[in-house]
Design an enzyme around this catalytic site. Structure first.
Site, PDB file in Angstrom:
ATOM      1  N   ALA A  29       2.704  -0.099   2.282  1.00  0.00           N
ATOM      2  CA  ALA A  29       4.010   0.411   2.693  1.00  0.00           C
ATOM      3  C   ALA A  29       3.864   1.784   3.331  1.00  0.00           C
ATOM      4  O   ALA A  29       2.742   2.247   3.571  1.00  0.00           O
ATOM      5  CB  ALA A  29       4.954   0.476   1.490  1.00  0.00           C
ATOM      6  N   ASN A  30       4.972   2.431   3.633  1.00  0.00           N
ATOM      7  CA  ASN A  30       4.948   3.802   4.166  1.00  0.00           C
ATOM      8  C   ASN A  30       6.162   4.553   3.633  1.00  0.00           C
ATOM      9  O   ASN A  30       6.988   3.992   2.915  1.00  0.00           O
ATOM     10  CB  ASN A  30       4.916   3.775   5.701  1.00  0.00           C
ATOM     11  CG  ASN A  30       6.138   3.096   6.272  1.00  0.00           C
ATOM     12  OD1 ASN A  30       7.255   3.581   6.152  1.00  0.00           O
ATOM     13  ND2 ASN A  30       5.932   1.935   6.876  1.00  0.00           N
ATOM     14  N   ARG A  31       6.289   5.831   3.999  1.00  0.00           N
ATOM     15  CA  ARG A  31       7.287   6.720   3.395  1.00  0.00           C
ATOM     16  C   ARG A  31       8.658   6.681   4.052  1.00  0.00           C
ATOM     17  O   ARG A  31       9.508   7.524   3.754  1.00  0.00           O
ATOM     18  CB  ARG A  31       6.768   8.158   3.400  1.00  0.00           C
ATOM     19  CG  ARG A  31       5.553   8.370   2.529  1.00  0.00           C
ATOM     20  CD  ARG A  31       5.196   9.843   2.444  1.00  0.00           C
ATOM     21  NE  ARG A  31       3.923  10.045   1.773  1.00  0.00           N
ATOM     22  CZ  ARG A  31       3.774  10.021   0.451  1.00  0.00           C
ATOM     23  NH1 ARG A  31       4.821   9.823  -0.336  1.00  0.00           N
ATOM     24  NH2 ARG A  31       2.577  10.197  -0.081  1.00  0.00           N
ATOM     25  N   ALA A  95      10.079   1.609  10.414  1.00  0.00           N
ATOM     26  CA  ALA A  95       8.660   1.972  10.422  1.00  0.00           C
ATOM     27  C   ALA A  95       7.890   0.741   9.965  1.00  0.00           C
ATOM     28  O   ALA A  95       7.577   0.578   8.784  1.00  0.00           O
ATOM     29  CB  ALA A  95       8.411   3.156   9.496  1.00  0.00           C
TER      30      ALA A  95
END
Ligand code: C5P
Length: 217
Positions: A29-31, A95
Site C-alpha cells: 500500500a502507500n500513504r 495513488a
C-alpha cells in the site's frame, strides 16, 4: 442563488491508495489518505455534477450527493472506472500501486528464516493511460502526479506519456500525503499554472471551477 455550472455533467473521480494483497493478511500500500480526491468529488457535486467516486481503502465519509464505489486493488479500480463510463470528465486522483504480488498466496506466508524469500511482483494496469486510449475516453481527462523533486518538469513528461489533458502535480516532499494542505501546478499543453499552497478543499473548488470552464454548459 445556487451556482450549479456542472448540472447534467457526469464526473468520475478515483481517490485513495490501492491495497495489493500478498496473502490473506498482508498487502502492499502507500500513504495516500484520499482527502484530495474526496474534496474534489465533493466540490464537483456541489457544482451540480453527477459524481462517481471510486475509492480505495480510506477512512473518510462519503461527501453528500456523491455516488461511492469502494475497491481494494488496482485491478478492481480499473474495472469500476470502466463501468462508470461514459463520463464528461475523469479526475484520477488515486495513488494506484504500480506493482502487485505476482501470486496471492492462499494461506499466510510463513517465515522461513534467512535469507528471506523474494516477493515476485508484476505490473498493475495504468488506469489513466487506459482511459486515454479508451473508445469512451472522457472529454476531459486529468491525472495527478505526486513528485518529490522537479515537480513541474516531471509533470509535463507525464502529460505526454499518459495521454491525458491536464496533470495536477503536487509536491509530496513535505506532509502532503495525509496532510490538510496541498500546493499544486496545473500542467496543460498550453503551459503550467502554479497555485499557492492552500487547503485541499480550496484546491478542489478551484480545480472544479477550471474544469467547469471547459466542460460546463
Ligand atoms: O505514473 P504515476 O503513478 O505517477 O501517475 C500518476 C497518475 O496516474 C495519477 O493520476 C494516478 O491516479 C494515475 N495512475 C493510474 N493507474 C496506475 C498508476 C497511476 O490511473 N496504475
Amino acid at each position: 442563488v445556487e451556482h450549479r455550472p456542472l448540472y447534467g455533467k457526469k464526473i468520475v473521480v478515483t481517490a485513495g491508495p490501492t491495497h495489493e494483497a500478498i496473502d490473506p493478511v498482508r498487502y502492499i500500500a502507500n500513504r495516500s489518505s484520499g482527502r484530495q480526491g474526496f474534496a474534489i468529488a465533493q466540490a464537483a457535486a456541489e457544482m451540480g455534477a453527477e459524481v462517481i467516486l471510486i475509492a480505495g481503502p480510506v477512512n473518510l465519509a462519503t461527501p453528500p450527493g456523491v455516488i461511492r464505489w469502494d475497491v481494494e486493488s488496482a485491478r478492481e479500480m480499473q474495472a469500476e472506472v470502466e463501468k462508470a463510463l461514459p463520463a464528461d470528465a475523469a479526475i484520477m486522483v488515486a495513488a494506484v500501486a504500480d506493482y502487485r504480488a505476482a501470486d496471492i498466496a492462499d494461506q499466510k506466508i510463513k517465515k522461513k528464516g534467512a535469507p528471506p524469500a523474494p516477493l515476485p511482483l508484476t505490473e498493475n494496469p495504468d488506469i489513466l493511460a487506459m482511459l486515454a486510449r479508451h473508445a469512451q475516453r472522457p472529454k476531459l481527462l486529468i491525472g495527478f502526479a505526486a513528485e518529490t523533486e522537479n515537480v513541474a518538469e516531471h509533470a509535463a513528461q507525464k502529460l505526454a506519456k499518459k495521454g491525458c489533458d491536464w496533470i495536477v502535480a503536487n509536491d509530496v516532499s513535505g506532509d502532503v500525503m495525509g496532510g490538510s494542505e496541498n500546493s499544486v501546478h496545473i500542467v496543460t499543453k498550453d503551459g503550467t499554472e502554479s497555485w499557492p499552497k492552500a487547503h485541499k478543499e480550496v484546491v478542489a473548488r478551484k480545480l472544479m471551477e477550471k474544469i467547469a470552464n471547459v466542460i460546463g454548459g
